[in-house]
Scaffold this motif. Structure first.
Motif, PDB file in Angstrom:
ATOM      1  N   THR A   4       0.829  -1.192   0.000  1.00  0.00           N
ATOM      2  CA  THR A   4       0.000   0.000   0.000  1.00  0.00           C
ATOM      3  C   THR A   4       0.864   1.243   0.000  1.00  0.00           C
ATOM      4  OG1 THR A   4      -0.125   0.000   2.403  1.00  0.00           O
ATOM      5  CG2 THR A   4      -1.916  -1.100   1.234  1.00  0.00           C
ATOM      6  N   ALA A   5       0.347   2.269  -0.598  1.00  0.00           N
ATOM      7  CA  ALA A   5       1.000   3.573  -0.571  1.00  0.00           C
ATOM      8  C   ALA A   5       0.119   4.495   0.250  1.00  0.00           C
ATOM      9  CB  ALA A   5       1.161   4.111  -1.986  1.00  0.00           C
ATOM     10  N   THR A   6       0.719   5.209   1.156  1.00  0.00           N
ATOM     11  CA  THR A   6      -0.050   6.097   2.011  1.00  0.00           C
ATOM     12  C   THR A   6      -0.078   7.495   1.425  1.00  0.00           C
ATOM     13  OG1 THR A   6       0.651   4.836   3.923  1.00  0.00           O
ATOM     14  CG2 THR A   6      -0.253   7.006   4.349  1.00  0.00           C
ATOM     15  N   THR A   7      -1.243   8.122   1.485  1.00  0.00           N
ATOM     16  CA  THR A   7      -1.353   9.523   1.114  1.00  0.00           C
ATOM     17  C   THR A   7      -1.489  10.304   2.412  1.00  0.00           C
ATOM     18  OG1 THR A   7      -3.721   9.220   0.789  1.00  0.00           O
ATOM     19  CG2 THR A   7      -2.345   9.093  -1.163  1.00  0.00           C
ATOM     20  N   PRO A   8      -0.419  10.924   2.890  1.00  0.00           N
ATOM     21  CA  PRO A   8      -0.360  11.524   4.208  1.00  0.00           C
ATOM     22  C   PRO A   8      -1.438  12.552   4.504  1.00  0.00           C
ATOM     23  CG  PRO A   8       1.795  11.555   3.164  1.00  0.00           C
ATOM     24  CD  PRO A   8       0.823  11.090   2.165  1.00  0.00           C
ATOM     25  N   ALA A   9      -1.775  13.404   3.570  1.00  0.00           N
ATOM     26  CA  ALA A   9      -2.732  14.466   3.855  1.00  0.00           C
ATOM     27  C   ALA A   9      -4.118  13.921   4.172  1.00  0.00           C
ATOM     28  CB  ALA A   9      -2.807  15.440   2.686  1.00  0.00           C
ATOM     29  N   SER A  10      -4.499  12.864   3.523  1.00  0.00           N
ATOM     30  CA  SER A  10      -5.852  12.345   3.717  1.00  0.00           C
ATOM     31  C   SER A  10      -5.897  11.139   4.639  1.00  0.00           C
ATOM     32  CB  SER A  10      -6.454  11.952   2.365  1.00  0.00           C
ATOM     33  OG  SER A  10      -5.719  10.864   1.829  1.00  0.00           O
ATOM     34  N   GLY A  11      -4.749  10.492   4.813  1.00  0.00           N
ATOM     35  CA  GLY A  11      -4.712   9.288   5.622  1.00  0.00           C
ATOM     36  C   GLY A  11      -5.239   8.081   4.871  1.00  0.00           C
ATOM     37  N   ALA A  12      -5.714   8.274   3.642  1.00  0.00           N
ATOM     38  CA  ALA A  12      -6.246   7.174   2.854  1.00  0.00           C
ATOM     39  C   ALA A  12      -5.102   6.300   2.365  1.00  0.00           C
ATOM     40  CB  ALA A  12      -7.036   7.718   1.668  1.00  0.00           C
ATOM     41  N   ARG A  16      -1.022  -0.808  -4.101  1.00  0.00           N
ATOM     42  CA  ARG A  16       0.129  -0.692  -4.998  1.00  0.00           C
ATOM     43  C   ARG A  16      -0.335  -0.726  -6.453  1.00  0.00           C
ATOM     44  NH1 ARG A  16       4.428  -4.136  -7.086  1.00  0.00           N
ATOM     45  NH2 ARG A  16       6.319  -2.877  -7.181  1.00  0.00           N
ATOM     46  N   ARG A  17      -1.284  -1.584  -6.759  1.00  0.00           N
ATOM     47  CA  ARG A  17      -1.819  -1.662  -8.117  1.00  0.00           C
ATOM     48  C   ARG A  17      -2.480  -0.355  -8.531  1.00  0.00           C
ATOM     49  NH1 ARG A  17      -4.513  -7.624  -8.660  1.00  0.00           N
ATOM     50  NH2 ARG A  17      -2.560  -8.718  -9.054  1.00  0.00           N
ATOM     51  N   ALA A  18      -3.267   0.216  -7.625  1.00  0.00           N
ATOM     52  CA  ALA A  18      -3.939   1.483  -7.931  1.00  0.00           C
ATOM     53  C   ALA A  18      -2.927   2.600  -8.132  1.00  0.00           C
ATOM     54  CB  ALA A  18      -4.923   1.845  -6.828  1.00  0.00           C
ATOM     55  N   ASP A  19      -1.895   2.617  -7.308  1.00  0.00           N
ATOM     56  CA  ASP A  19      -0.849   3.628  -7.436  1.00  0.00           C
ATOM     57  C   ASP A  19      -0.144   3.491  -8.791  1.00  0.00           C
ATOM     58  OD1 ASP A  19       0.825   5.775  -6.299  1.00  0.00           O
ATOM     59  OD2 ASP A  19       2.414   4.255  -6.380  1.00  0.00           O
ATOM     60  N   ILE A  20       0.171   2.281  -9.186  1.00  0.00           N
ATOM     61  CA  ILE A  20       0.817   2.048 -10.480  1.00  0.00           C
ATOM     62  C   ILE A  20      -0.123   2.443 -11.619  1.00  0.00           C
ATOM     63  CG2 ILE A  20       1.657   0.245 -12.042  1.00  0.00           C
ATOM     64  CD1 ILE A  20       2.835  -1.131  -9.502  1.00  0.00           C
ATOM     65  N   ALA A  21      -1.402   2.109 -11.488  1.00  0.00           N
ATOM     66  CA  ALA A  21      -2.378   2.465 -12.524  1.00  0.00           C
ATOM     67  C   ALA A  21      -2.466   3.979 -12.698  1.00  0.00           C
ATOM     68  CB  ALA A  21      -3.746   1.889 -12.181  1.00  0.00           C
ATOM     69  N   VAL A  22      -2.447   4.713 -11.597  1.00  0.00           N
ATOM     70  CA  VAL A  22      -2.501   6.171 -11.681  1.00  0.00           C
ATOM     71  C   VAL A  22      -1.205   6.718 -12.278  1.00  0.00           C
ATOM     72  CG1 VAL A  22      -2.713   8.329 -10.367  1.00  0.00           C
ATOM     73  CG2 VAL A  22      -4.202   6.402  -9.845  1.00  0.00           C
ATOM     74  N   ARG A  23      -0.080   6.125 -11.939  1.00  0.00           N
ATOM     75  CA  ARG A  23       1.194   6.559 -12.541  1.00  0.00           C
ATOM     76  C   ARG A  23       1.179   6.335 -14.051  1.00  0.00           C
ATOM     77  NH1 ARG A  23       5.744   6.888  -8.476  1.00  0.00           N
ATOM     78  NH2 ARG A  23       4.698   6.354  -6.534  1.00  0.00           N
ATOM     79  N   VAL A  24       0.672   5.202 -14.483  1.00  0.00           N
ATOM     80  CA  VAL A  24       0.569   4.926 -15.927  1.00  0.00           C
ATOM     81  C   VAL A  24      -0.377   5.947 -16.575  1.00  0.00           C
ATOM     82  CG1 VAL A  24      -0.281   3.263 -17.640  1.00  0.00           C
ATOM     83  CG2 VAL A  24       1.175   2.490 -15.748  1.00  0.00           C
ATOM     84  N   LEU A  25      -1.490   6.240 -15.922  1.00  0.00           N
ATOM     85  CA  LEU A  25      -2.425   7.242 -16.423  1.00  0.00           C
ATOM     86  C   LEU A  25      -1.733   8.598 -16.560  1.00  0.00           C
ATOM     87  CD1 LEU A  25      -5.277   8.125 -17.275  1.00  0.00           C
ATOM     88  CD2 LEU A  25      -5.797   8.444 -14.833  1.00  0.00           C
ATOM     89  N   GLN A  26      -0.938   8.967 -15.570  1.00  0.00           N
ATOM     90  CA  GLN A  26      -0.203  10.227 -15.628  1.00  0.00           C
ATOM     91  C   GLN A  26       0.732  10.265 -16.838  1.00  0.00           C
ATOM     92  OE1 GLN A  26       0.471   9.946 -11.022  1.00  0.00           O
ATOM     93  NE2 GLN A  26       1.588  11.705 -11.781  1.00  0.00           N
TER      94      GLN A  26
END
Length: 141
Positions: A4-12, A16-26
């Motif tokens: 998992t990757a933590t997003t500090p500001a939101s605590g959400a 890892r898959r979602a993070d990679i998917a968003v990086r690919v989208l970027q």
């Protein structure tokens, strides 16, 4: 290795898959904004020039929009700038949408809406970088 990757500001937590998917989208969005979108505007291709002539703004707006798209594309793949870049590109897409509806024939009005929706995914997912960027700017003062 954490799953998992933590997003500090939101605590959400983002998988890892979602993070990679968003990086690919970027990356895909950055490539789109840099090459087929900004490229013709920055080199003054006849198709881009013709569109901006119809808008009535001329070359200055074409080059400005091209430069903004290229800057946004580059910033989209720089982690600390990714969230704010996505927001800025959403604003640019809002302008494109309004222009499509009011000045052009509206035939491609849905295109900026689709890109804005994809950029919104990036903006939402990478919003914690906005707080990091703001903190960095405040420390420099």
């Amino acid at each position: 290795m954490s799953l998992t990757a933590t997003t500090p500001a939101s605590g959400a937590r983002l998988s890892r898959r979602a993070d990679i998917a968003v990086r690919v989208l970027q990356i895909v969005l950055a490539l789109f904004f840099a090459i087929p979108s900004a490229g013709p505007k920055l080199v003054g291709h006849w198709s881009a020039a013709e569109s901006f002539d119809v808008i009535g703004a001329g070359d200055w707006l074409m080059y400005t929009v091209g430069a903004l798209e290229l800057a946004g594309a580059i910033a989209l793949v720089i982690p600390i700038l990714s969230g704010v870049s996505a927001l800025a590109l959403i604003a640019l897409m809002a302008g494109a949408f309004v222009t499509q509806l009011t000045v052009l024939d509206g035939k491609y009005a849905l295109t900026p809406v689709i890109f804005a929706a994809l950029l919104a995914v990036v903006a939402r997912t990478r919003r914690h970088h906005n707080a990091e960027l703001l903190a960095l700017v405040r420390r420099r003062k």
